[in-house]
Write an enzyme that holds these catalytic residues in place. Structure first.
Site, PDB file in Angstrom:
ATOM      1  N   ARG A   1      42.918 -35.296 -10.017  1.00  0.00           N
ATOM      2  CA  ARG A   1      43.655 -34.688 -11.126  1.00  0.00           C
ATOM      3  C   ARG A   1      44.131 -35.734 -12.132  1.00  0.00           C
ATOM      4  NH1 ARG A   1      46.820 -29.831  -7.887  1.00  0.00           N
ATOM      5  NH2 ARG A   1      45.347 -28.238  -8.599  1.00  0.00           N
TER       6      ARG A   1
ATOM      7  N   LYS B   1      37.855 -11.435   1.534  1.00  0.00           N
ATOM      8  CA  LYS B   1      38.369 -10.074   1.449  1.00  0.00           C
ATOM      9  C   LYS B   1      38.189  -9.426   0.084  1.00  0.00           C
ATOM     10  CE  LYS B   1      42.017 -10.607   4.866  1.00  0.00           C
ATOM     11  NZ  LYS B   1      43.476 -10.695   5.029  1.00  0.00           N
TER      12      LYS B   1
ATOM     13  N   GLY C   1      39.202 -22.382  -4.724  1.00  0.00           N
ATOM     14  CA  GLY C   1      39.428 -23.456  -3.749  1.00  0.00           C
ATOM     15  C   GLY C   1      38.268 -23.637  -2.790  1.00  0.00           C
TER      16      GLY C   1
ATOM     17  N   GLY D   1      44.332 -20.702  -9.167  1.00  0.00           N
ATOM     18  CA  GLY D   1      44.941 -19.447  -9.618  1.00  0.00           C
ATOM     19  C   GLY D   1      44.668 -19.126 -11.080  1.00  0.00           C
TER      20      GLY D   1
HETATM   21  P1  ADP Z   1      37.873 -19.015  -2.870  1.00  0.00           P
HETATM   22  O1  ADP Z   1      38.955 -19.876  -2.240  1.00  0.00           O
HETATM   23  O2  ADP Z   1      36.771 -19.861  -3.432  1.00  0.00           O
HETATM   24  O3  ADP Z   1      38.405 -18.017  -3.848  1.00  0.00           O
HETATM   25  P2  ADP Z   1      37.898 -17.182  -0.628  1.00  0.00           P
HETATM   26  O4  ADP Z   1      39.168 -17.794  -0.141  1.00  0.00           O
HETATM   27  O5  ADP Z   1      37.949 -15.813  -1.174  1.00  0.00           O
HETATM   28  O6  ADP Z   1      37.184 -18.168  -1.679  1.00  0.00           O
HETATM   29  O7  ADP Z   1      36.855 -17.107   0.561  1.00  0.00           O
HETATM   30  C1  ADP Z   1      36.520 -18.161   1.405  1.00  0.00           C
HETATM   31  C2  ADP Z   1      36.552 -17.773   2.849  1.00  0.00           C
HETATM   32  O8  ADP Z   1      35.732 -16.642   3.130  1.00  0.00           O
HETATM   33  C3  ADP Z   1      36.040 -18.890   3.716  1.00  0.00           C
HETATM   34  O9  ADP Z   1      37.075 -19.330   4.580  1.00  0.00           O
HETATM   35  C4  ADP Z   1      34.881 -18.262   4.503  1.00  0.00           C
HETATM   36  O10 ADP Z   1      34.807 -18.673   5.830  1.00  0.00           O
HETATM   37  C5  ADP Z   1      35.220 -16.800   4.437  1.00  0.00           C
HETATM   38  N1  ADP Z   1      34.036 -15.987   4.688  1.00  0.00           N
HETATM   39  C6  ADP Z   1      32.950 -15.873   3.914  1.00  0.00           C
HETATM   40  N2  ADP Z   1      32.030 -15.066   4.493  1.00  0.00           N
HETATM   41  C7  ADP Z   1      32.550 -14.649   5.662  1.00  0.00           C
HETATM   42  C8  ADP Z   1      32.079 -13.799   6.713  1.00  0.00           C
HETATM   43  N3  ADP Z   1      30.893 -13.197   6.640  1.00  0.00           N
HETATM   44  N4  ADP Z   1      32.903 -13.603   7.763  1.00  0.00           N
HETATM   45  C9  ADP Z   1      34.094 -14.205   7.830  1.00  0.00           C
HETATM   46  N5  ADP Z   1      34.594 -15.018   6.871  1.00  0.00           N
HETATM   47  C10 ADP Z   1      33.834 -15.230   5.795  1.00  0.00           C
END
Ligand code: ADP
Ligand code: MG
Length: 397
Positions: A36, A197, A354, A377
């Site tokens: 950063r 999710k 992230g 965010g």
């Molecule tokens: P970002 O931080 O880039 O916004 P998210 O936090 O929404 O991304 O998602 C990342 C998480 O989703 C990771 O920890 C990954 O392990 C999980 N994930 C992705 N696909 C699956 C799956 N099929 N089953 C369980 N967890 C999953």
């Protein structure tokens, strides 16, 4: 683009208050990742080169309005001096007589760092009085903290209304990348949304189906869409209570002319573990004791096709459980495809989030993307179509 850049300002001899994000990780007083700090160096250097005097405003951690020595910005001075290759002075408060004296005494070529803005409880309330105290230290305000732009705070919003204001180099690069990806993109535009999710990304999906031509849904959230289509997902991560919401998104996408691409085949294991025994199955054949951890090769072939036909790609969320080998396969392969198309000049590729940044770094593709946002965010809120107060304040300045 209703905002100004440093090029629009007369910086010579002026004290320039620069809001930066130097919220770096520190272990035992040592900066463990200075990314950063390195990213704001061009802004500081350009101001110095134009004869301006940079005065840095920043928050650090969450002191909650109290003066806490372990959250003092003083400890970053040596790292800043190395990054800027110049002398960095420190003022023990971001407002008041001491800070004003330090700002007045600043010599050309020097940088002044002000103490943690969040030592004042009113900073996060967007208090205009605190902002006025800060504004007395400078003649120009420059916001280079896109990652803090989704918060209306005294140092990001109120102050921008008190001084001639512009975006710093990092903010400028971020806004230009995001605007070229979603506001005025070259079509077709494809979005990839993955991750754990649906519930955390509802607004994101809602905004994207209105704006993009193709939407690739992957990761755990794809399982919820499979449930919505009446398919079995075994013991996979899936939000069964979001099933109707997912079905609504599918219907709205159809009405908006946005093609949704769900996995057509899946990597299924019995355990959430690296190197878990697994098989590739059609997406409608997940066994009762199976766990979907990644998209399969057929899905990937379709994703590659869509990427090839696209001019712009925007990506948030991994396509599978990328932390567990080999369930990073679809994420890695799709990332490398996007990287190759970008290198060939065929695709503008922008990604953020992230875990997304971690996954793209791990795949080795990140360096070839047009732009990787580390803003977290703020990136997500921007992708959700929300107005960011820190950017809006620059636009009306
Ligand atoms: P970002 O931080 O880039 O916004 P998210 O936090 O929404 O991304 O998602 C990342 C998480 O989703 C990771 O920890 C990954 O392990 C999980 N994930 C992705 N696909 C699956 C799956 N099929 N089953 C369980 N967890 C999953
Ligand atoms: Mg995450």
């Amino acid at each position: 683009m209703g905002w100004k850049t440093l090029d629009d300002m007369d910086l010579n001899g002026k004290r320039v208050l620069v809001r930066v994000d130097i919220n770096v990780p520190i272990v035992d007083g040592v900066v463990t990742d200075s990314t950063r700090i390195r990213r704001i160096a061009p802004t500081v250097r350009d101001i110095l080169a134009a004869g301006g005097k940079p005065i840095l405003l920043a928050h650090f951690g969450r002191p909650g309005g109290e003066r806490r020595e372990n959250l003092s910005l003083n400890q970053l001075v040596p790292t800043l001096e190395r990054a800027f290759e110049t002398r960095v002075l420190f003022a023990a408060d971001c407002i008041g007589a001491g800070a004003e004296a330090a700002a007045d005494a600043l010599q050309p070529g020097e940088v002044l760092l002000l103490e943690n803005t969040r030592f004042h409880a009113t900073e996060t309330k967007n208090d205009p009085e605190l902002a006025a105290g800060m504004a007395r230290l400078g003649e120009i305000y420059c916001n280079d903290a896109f990652s803090a732009a989704h918060r209306a705070h005294s140092s990001t919003e109120a102050i921008a209304r008190l001084l001639p204001a512009c975006a710093g180099r990092l903010m400028q690069a971020e806004l230009q990348a995001l605007e070229s990806a979603l506001s005025q993109p070259q079509r077709p535009v494809t979005a990839v949304v993955g991750g754990a999710k649906v519930s955390t990304k509802l607004e994101l999906l809602g905004n994207l189906i209105e704006k993009v031509d193709h939407l690739v849904i992957g990761g755990g959230m794809a399982n919820t869409f499979l449930v919505a289509k009446g398919l079995p997902v075994g013991i996979s991560l899936a939000e069964r209570i979001m099933k109707d919401t997912a079905a609504e998104i599918l219907a709205k996408a159809k009405a908006a002319g946005c093609e949704i691409i769900l996995p057509s085949d899946i990597a299924v294991a019995k355990k959430f573990e690296a190197h878990a025994e697994h098989e590739i199955l059609p997406a409608d054949q997940c066994p009762e004791d199976g766990m979907i951890l990644d998209a399969g090769p057929d899905s990937l072939a379709r994703i590659n096709e869509v990427f090839e036909a696209s001019k712009t790609l925007i990506w948030n969320g991994p396509l599978g459980a990328f932390e567990l080998e080999p369930f990073d396969a679809a994420t890695n392969a799709a990332a490398l495809k996007a990287a190759a198309l970008t290198r060939a000049g065929q695709l503008i590729s922008v990604a953020g989030g992230g875990d997304t940044v971690a996954a793209l770094n791990a795949s080795g593709a990140a360096g070839d993307f047009t732009y990787i946002s580390t803003a977290g965010g703020a990136f997500l809120e921007w992708m959700e179509g929300k107005e960011l107060p820190g950017v809006a304040a620059l636009e009306s300045a």
